[in-house]
Design an enzyme around this catalytic site. Structure first.
Site, PDB file in Angstrom:
ATOM      1  N   LYS A   1      34.196  34.179   7.677  1.00  0.00           N
ATOM      2  CA  LYS A   1      34.302  34.093   9.160  1.00  0.00           C
ATOM      3  C   LYS A   1      32.932  34.516   9.722  1.00  0.00           C
ATOM      4  CE  LYS A   1      37.944  36.357   9.889  1.00  0.00           C
ATOM      5  NZ  LYS A   1      38.117  37.001   8.344  1.00  0.00           N
TER       6      LYS A   1
ATOM      7  N   ARG B   1      44.277  39.400  15.845  1.00  0.00           N
ATOM      8  CA  ARG B   1      44.887  39.255  14.460  1.00  0.00           C
ATOM      9  C   ARG B   1      46.379  39.564  14.362  1.00  0.00           C
ATOM     10  NH1 ARG B   1      39.777  41.513  11.696  1.00  0.00           N
ATOM     11  NH2 ARG B   1      40.262  41.801   9.547  1.00  0.00           N
TER      12      ARG B   1
ATOM     13  N   ARG C   1      30.827  41.804  -2.904  1.00  0.00           N
ATOM     14  CA  ARG C   1      29.977  42.110  -1.745  1.00  0.00           C
ATOM     15  C   ARG C   1      29.483  43.194  -1.515  1.00  0.00           C
ATOM     16  NH1 ARG C   1      32.986  40.839   4.074  1.00  0.00           N
ATOM     17  NH2 ARG C   1      34.188  42.524   3.773  1.00  0.00           N
TER      18      ARG C   1
ATOM     19  N   ARG D   1      31.854  48.450   0.852  1.00  0.00           N
ATOM     20  CA  ARG D   1      32.559  48.878   2.074  1.00  0.00           C
ATOM     21  C   ARG D   1      33.801  49.393   1.156  1.00  0.00           C
ATOM     22  NH1 ARG D   1      33.369  44.061   6.095  1.00  0.00           N
ATOM     23  NH2 ARG D   1      35.508  44.895   6.181  1.00  0.00           N
TER      24      ARG D   1
ATOM     25  N   ARG E   1      44.857  44.029   2.304  1.00  0.00           N
ATOM     26  CA  ARG E   1      44.541  43.191   3.576  1.00  0.00           C
ATOM     27  C   ARG E   1      44.937  41.929   3.471  1.00  0.00           C
ATOM     28  NH1 ARG E   1      38.236  43.969   2.770  1.00  0.00           N
ATOM     29  NH2 ARG E   1      38.032  42.993   4.726  1.00  0.00           N
TER      30      ARG E   1
HETATM   31  P1  AMP Z   1      36.535  42.610   9.178  1.00  0.00           P
HETATM   32  O1  AMP Z   1      35.307  43.257   9.159  1.00  0.00           O
HETATM   33  O2  AMP Z   1      37.155  41.874  10.427  1.00  0.00           O
HETATM   34  O3  AMP Z   1      37.435  42.472   7.868  1.00  0.00           O
HETATM   35  O4  AMP Z   1      37.530  44.175   9.745  1.00  0.00           O
HETATM   36  C1  AMP Z   1      37.504  45.374   9.236  1.00  0.00           C
HETATM   37  C2  AMP Z   1      38.676  46.347   9.672  1.00  0.00           C
HETATM   38  O5  AMP Z   1      38.700  46.465  10.907  1.00  0.00           O
HETATM   39  C3  AMP Z   1      40.052  45.537   9.264  1.00  0.00           C
HETATM   40  O6  AMP Z   1      40.609  45.848   7.997  1.00  0.00           O
HETATM   41  C4  AMP Z   1      40.967  46.396  10.366  1.00  0.00           C
HETATM   42  O7  AMP Z   1      41.138  47.851   9.849  1.00  0.00           O
HETATM   43  C5  AMP Z   1      39.884  46.552  11.703  1.00  0.00           C
HETATM   44  N1  AMP Z   1      40.026  45.591  12.425  1.00  0.00           N
HETATM   45  C6  AMP Z   1      39.068  44.503  12.712  1.00  0.00           C
HETATM   46  N2  AMP Z   1      39.197  43.768  13.831  1.00  0.00           N
HETATM   47  C7  AMP Z   1      40.640  44.095  14.093  1.00  0.00           C
HETATM   48  C8  AMP Z   1      41.793  43.465  14.874  1.00  0.00           C
HETATM   49  N3  AMP Z   1      41.461  42.643  15.642  1.00  0.00           N
HETATM   50  N4  AMP Z   1      42.728  43.985  14.827  1.00  0.00           N
HETATM   51  C9  AMP Z   1      43.050  45.330  14.075  1.00  0.00           C
HETATM   52  N5  AMP Z   1      42.330  45.834  13.265  1.00  0.00           N
HETATM   53  C10 AMP Z   1      41.124  45.179  13.264  1.00  0.00           C
END
Ligand code: AMP
Length: 211
Positions: free
Chosen positions: A13, A85, A124, A157, A168
């Site tokens: 994404k 989310r 990654r 990460r 996740r």
């Molecule tokens: P991502 O880079 O989108 O995978 O986000 C990394 C982490 O940020 C996720 O595993 C969550 O802990 C937090 N996060 C990002 N976006 C959201 C969201 N919309 N709601 C809740 N937690 C979020």
């Protein structure tokens, strides 16, 4: 243009949001990036969010809604990557946009298998300076584990460790997957085969936007 990119972690994404936002000249908002910036700067919000992020859990909805409102209220066009989310976040976003006389026009659901997610995320690597993403399998840096641009060592990460990736995926299925039906009912959901090469995925998204 107001689009949402929805899908499990590792579906591409963020990569696609960046490409499409550059092609169409519309801003992308990645909640993951915004949160990581806050963690890096040590803001109050960053401190609150960090413990959830490290273990792969979702940051509470009220924090996320406050964070996103600041962004969407000043923009007419945007791509949201990683938000909403949860159903609660989606409803919050709908309310926020309704007050501004706006709505989401298209939601792209990135479909991909669990095994491909694990393969992608565990390979990654990220640059600590510019946040560029690499992948040691498909998009390696020119020099081993070094950012092509910043010349600093890449890192893994915390939430890309296998145990956290599995958590996740579980959280995605439980909390985020119901959004597919939420937007499908509204007739604005478009399913994208995210297991293909990035160029093909971009093509599919652009073709769908033209529809
Ligand atoms: P991502 O880079 O989108 O995978 O986000 C990394 C982490 O940020 C996720 O595993 C969550 O802990 C937090 N996060 C990002 N976006 C959201 C969201 N919309 N709601 C809740 N937690 C979020």
């Amino acid at each position: 243009m107001r689009f949402l990119f929805l899908g499990p972690p590792g579906a591409g994404k963020g990569t696609q949001a960046k490409i499409i936002s550059e092609k169409l000249k519309i801003k992308m908002i990645s909640t993951g990036d915004l949160l990581r910036e806050n963690v890096k700067k040590g803001t109050e919000l960053g401190k609150l969010a960090e413990r959830y992020m490290k273990s792969g859990k979702l940051v509470p909805d009220d924090i996320m809604l406050t964070l996103i409102e600041r962004e969407v209220k000043v923009l007419n066009s945007f791509i949201l990557d990683g938000f909403p989310r949860t159903i609660n976040q989606a409803k919050g976003l709908d309310d926020m946009l309704a007050k501004l006389n706006k709505e989401i026009q298209r939601v792209f659901y990135f479909m991909i298998s669990d095994s491909e997610i694990i393969r992608r995320l565990s390979s990654r690597r990220v640059c600590p300076e510019c946040n560029r993403n690499y992948n040691i399998l498909f998009k390696p840096p020119q020099e081993d584990e070094i950012c092509d641009v910043c010349k600093v060592k890449l890192f893994i990460r915390e939430d890309d460790k296998e145990e956290v990736i599995k958590k996740r995926i579980e959280i995605f299925k439980e909390n985020t997957f119901p959004l597919v039906e939420y937007y499908e009912k509204r007739g604005i959901l478009f399913k994208i085969n995210a297991g293909k090469e990035p160029e093909k995925v971009t093509e599919e998204i652009l073709n769908t936007i033209k529809l």
